[in-house]
Scaffold this active site. Structure first.
Site, PDB file in Angstrom:
ATOM      1  N   ARG A  45       0.817  -1.223   0.000  1.00  0.00           N
ATOM      2  CA  ARG A  45       0.000   0.000   0.000  1.00  0.00           C
ATOM      3  C   ARG A  45       0.851   1.274   0.000  1.00  0.00           C
ATOM      4  NH1 ARG A  45      -3.423  -2.179   5.042  1.00  0.00           N
ATOM      5  NH2 ARG A  45      -1.596  -3.517   5.183  1.00  0.00           N
ATOM      6  N   ASN A 103      38.134  41.412   7.684  1.00  0.00           N
ATOM      7  CA  ASN A 103      36.966  41.917   6.952  1.00  0.00           C
ATOM      8  C   ASN A 103      37.103  41.511   5.489  1.00  0.00           C
ATOM      9  OD1 ASN A 103      34.700  43.193   6.166  1.00  0.00           O
ATOM     10  ND2 ASN A 103      35.464  45.274   6.428  1.00  0.00           N
TER      11      ASN A 103
HETATM   12  C1  UD1 Z   1      -1.527  -6.152  11.457  1.00  0.00           C
HETATM   13  C2  UD1 Z   1      -2.357  -7.063  12.363  1.00  0.00           C
HETATM   14  C3  UD1 Z   1      -3.608  -6.299  12.770  1.00  0.00           C
HETATM   15  C4  UD1 Z   1      -3.208  -5.039  13.504  1.00  0.00           C
HETATM   16  C5  UD1 Z   1      -2.255  -4.194  12.677  1.00  0.00           C
HETATM   17  C6  UD1 Z   1      -1.659  -3.105  13.557  1.00  0.00           C
HETATM   18  C7  UD1 Z   1      -1.903  -9.315  11.549  1.00  0.00           C
HETATM   19  C8  UD1 Z   1      -2.448 -10.497  10.819  1.00  0.00           C
HETATM   20  N1  UD1 Z   1      -2.705  -8.264  11.632  1.00  0.00           N
HETATM   21  O1  UD1 Z   1      -2.288  -5.844  10.310  1.00  0.00           O
HETATM   22  O2  UD1 Z   1      -4.402  -7.104  13.631  1.00  0.00           O
HETATM   23  O3  UD1 Z   1      -4.344  -4.285  13.857  1.00  0.00           O
HETATM   24  O4  UD1 Z   1      -1.144  -4.980  12.204  1.00  0.00           O
HETATM   25  O5  UD1 Z   1      -0.878  -2.203  12.829  1.00  0.00           O
HETATM   26  O6  UD1 Z   1      -0.797  -9.379  12.033  1.00  0.00           O
HETATM   27  N2  UD1 Z   1       5.030  -8.931   8.051  1.00  0.00           N
HETATM   28  C9  UD1 Z   1       6.082  -9.801   7.877  1.00  0.00           C
HETATM   29  N3  UD1 Z   1       5.904 -10.861   7.071  1.00  0.00           N
HETATM   30  C10 UD1 Z   1       4.745 -11.116   6.409  1.00  0.00           C
HETATM   31  C11 UD1 Z   1       3.675 -10.210   6.584  1.00  0.00           C
HETATM   32  C12 UD1 Z   1       3.852  -9.127   7.411  1.00  0.00           C
HETATM   33  O7  UD1 Z   1       7.149  -9.609   8.456  1.00  0.00           O
HETATM   34  O8  UD1 Z   1       4.670 -12.120   5.688  1.00  0.00           O
HETATM   35  C13 UD1 Z   1       5.224  -7.765   8.920  1.00  0.00           C
HETATM   36  C14 UD1 Z   1       5.079  -6.458   8.161  1.00  0.00           C
HETATM   37  O9  UD1 Z   1       6.320  -6.055   7.632  1.00  0.00           O
HETATM   38  C15 UD1 Z   1       4.527  -5.509   9.223  1.00  0.00           C
HETATM   39  C16 UD1 Z   1       3.827  -6.435  10.191  1.00  0.00           C
HETATM   40  O10 UD1 Z   1       4.236  -7.750   9.912  1.00  0.00           O
HETATM   41  O11 UD1 Z   1       5.546  -4.833   9.912  1.00  0.00           O
HETATM   42  C17 UD1 Z   1       2.301  -6.337  10.039  1.00  0.00           C
HETATM   43  O12 UD1 Z   1       1.966  -6.591   8.691  1.00  0.00           O
HETATM   44  P1  UD1 Z   1       0.911  -5.703   7.908  1.00  0.00           P
HETATM   45  O13 UD1 Z   1       0.737  -6.273   6.567  1.00  0.00           O
HETATM   46  O14 UD1 Z   1       1.261  -4.275   8.025  1.00  0.00           O
HETATM   47  O15 UD1 Z   1      -0.372  -6.032   8.778  1.00  0.00           O
HETATM   48  P2  UD1 Z   1      -1.690  -5.177   8.971  1.00  0.00           P
HETATM   49  O16 UD1 Z   1      -2.631  -5.494   7.880  1.00  0.00           O
HETATM   50  O17 UD1 Z   1      -1.356  -3.771   9.223  1.00  0.00           O
HETATM   51 CA    CA Z   2       0.457  -2.555   9.245  1.00  0.00          CA
END
Ligand code: UD1
Ligand code: CA
Length: 467
Positions: free
Chosen positions: A19, A389
């Protein structure tokens, strides 16, 4: 903070960050002068854990390289263990990739790698609650004005934790819940490992959700608690450029409030951009549009007009910076005056009371006590004594196309306008240089040097009046 020997902090930063619509990996996007991941590493280090793990995946090489080469600049001395997640199939898979690390510890704190506003204090309190209640898991839950996009904390009738339902999987009723999962957790390591083996893929992307482990841990009859905080801003997750700007504004507001608390005068606090580590003395007055960054330290009673840029510099007390002054990696002693539109490039030092004025550029030079370079000059690789200066338009010719050379202007030298110093060259104390001179040889003390052709006047060779 007391060292927590049983605690490992795991930061999840492998996600694609789709995103953000950017080729730059999400953890490296900048909030208040440093990458998102730096904010999280700093908060993690401040808890004094036994280990910090960073899970990388998307853009791993760039993330590792940036983190490794900036750790000391960010003030992080704790070793960081990099863990590779290859499948990118969700936040639980990220934790699974780190099993060899987390197995060694009794307690694991998991932090999403996209929440730069987190508070060390809150994390510390969560850890204490976890230890005091022998919890299976503690999650930071906050109530937000707009919960869309976040996982919702679903509670049972008695108010206890039931599960976390992701936004993508929530029905209309669940979507109305305003209490969200911040993405910060403390787990009992053994129970977490057990729960990770029981997960099934969920949601439209068939991901393994870390959030599902909490309900599983609850089924193991271990307490799962929601730690609440009034300050919901700390949970802001950066998923888009709009959220990045929101995080930036909140953090800048926090810094501005702290500085005003400490006695700094900000005319329009929302219109100055000051990095968190900048230090500023009391009654320094800062006008709108200033950008003060890095490890800058500014003294007291300074007057800083609009649109000044100051990076990694030290400014003494009672300094005036007029509109548009640009200072980088330099030192300005007390009572100096700069600008409007003065430019100090790295390694410049202005001694007490020196003045650098309109459109003058100083590079890797010392401007001595009370010396003046007031108009349209370039002074590079120069050592200038006190009371010098420099007239309008004087230039050091410090570069011969291959090497840089030094100009020395000793105490009380007077330089006329539009003079060139072809370096290396030295002008001894109390010498005077005539306007328009090109100085190529040493000028002895107290002498006058003039190095220009004499004026020739040819009668009747001017413009014809009546042509
Ligand atoms: C996640 C939470 C959600 C919470 C929100 C808070 C989950 C399933 N959901 O959603 O409940 O409200 O954060 O901000 O965790 N990441 C990895 N590997 C992956 C996928 C993600 O390391 O395969 C890491 C991302 O880099 C990120 C974090 O996990 O830092 C969360 O992933 P993101 O995709 O941002 O989750 P959200 O949809 O925001
Ligand atoms: Ca997130």
């Amino acid at each position: 903070m007391v060292a927590k020997k049983n605690l490992c902090i795991l930061i999840l930063a492998a996600g694609k960050g789709t995103r953000m619509k950017s080729p730059l990996p999400k953890p490296l996007h900048i909030v208040c002068g440093i990458p998102i991941i730096a904010h999280i590493l700093k908060a993690a280090q401040a808890l004094s854990p036994a280990a910090i793990g960073l899970v990388v995946g998307h853009g791993a090489d760039t993330v590792i390289e940036t983190v490794k080469s900036n750790l000391s600049a960010w003030g992080i001395s704790a070793p960081v263990v990099f863990v590779h997640q290859t499948d990118l199939s969700g936040s639980a898979s990220a934790v699974k990739a780190a099993l060899p690390l987390i197995e060694k510890f009794e307690t694991v704190m998991v932090l999403n790698g996209d929440t730069p506003l987190l508070h060390t204090k809150t994390l510390d309190q969560m850890f204490d609650v976890h230890e005091a209640n022998k919890c299976g898991a503690v999650v930071l839950g906050v109530t937000v004005p707009d919960p869309s996009g976040y996982g919702r904390i679903v509670r049972a009738e008695d108010g206890s934790f039931e599960n976390i339902t992701e936004d993508a999987d929530a029905d209309e009723e669940t979507k109305k819940i305003a209490e969200i999962n911040s993405g910060m957790y403390v787990f009992n390591s053994k129970l977490l490992q057990n729960a990770l083996t029981q997960l099934t893929p969920q949601g439209p992307k068939r991901e393994f959700y870390l959030t599902d482990t909490l309900a599983l841990i609850k089924q193991m009859n271990a307490p799962v608690l929601v730690f609440g905080s009034e300050d919901y801003e700390q949970a802001l997750g950066v998923n888009s450029k709009a959220q990045l700007a929101e995080a930036e504004q909140i953090l800048r507001d926090r810094v501005a409030l702290r500085l005003m608390d400490e006695g700094v005068t900000l005319v329009r606090p929302k219109e100055v951009f000051i990095d968190p580590e900048v230090k500023i003395g009391v009654d320094t007055f800062i006008c709108p549009g200033c950008y003060i960054s890095g490890k800058t330290v500014i003294g007291k009673n300074c007057y800083i007009e609009g649109n000044c840029y100051i990076k990694d510099s030290v400014i003494g007390d009672n300094v005036t910076l007029k509109m548009g002054t640009y200072i980088e990696e330099s030192e300005v002693e007390e009572t100096c005056q700069l600008g409007p539109y003065a430019h100090l490039r790295p390694k410049s030092v202005l001694k007490k009371g020196a003045k650098v004025g309109n459109f003058s550029e100083i590079k890797k030079s010392v401007i001595g006590e009370g010396s003046k370079v007031n108009h349209l000059s370039y002074i590079g690789d120069t050592v200038m004594g006190a009371g010098v200066n420099v007239g309008a338009g004087a230039i050091t010719c410090n570069y011969d196309g291959k090497n840089k050379h030094q100009t020395v202007l000793e105490d009380h030298v007077f330089v006329g306008s539009n003079v060139n110093f072809v370096a290396p060259v030295t002008v001894r104390e109390y010498a005077k240089i005539g306007a328009g001179s090109t100085i190529t040889k040493e000028v002895p003390a107290e002498s006058l040097a003039i190095a220009r052709t004499r004026q020739v006047v040819l009668e009747n060779k001017g413009v014809k009046k009546h042509d």
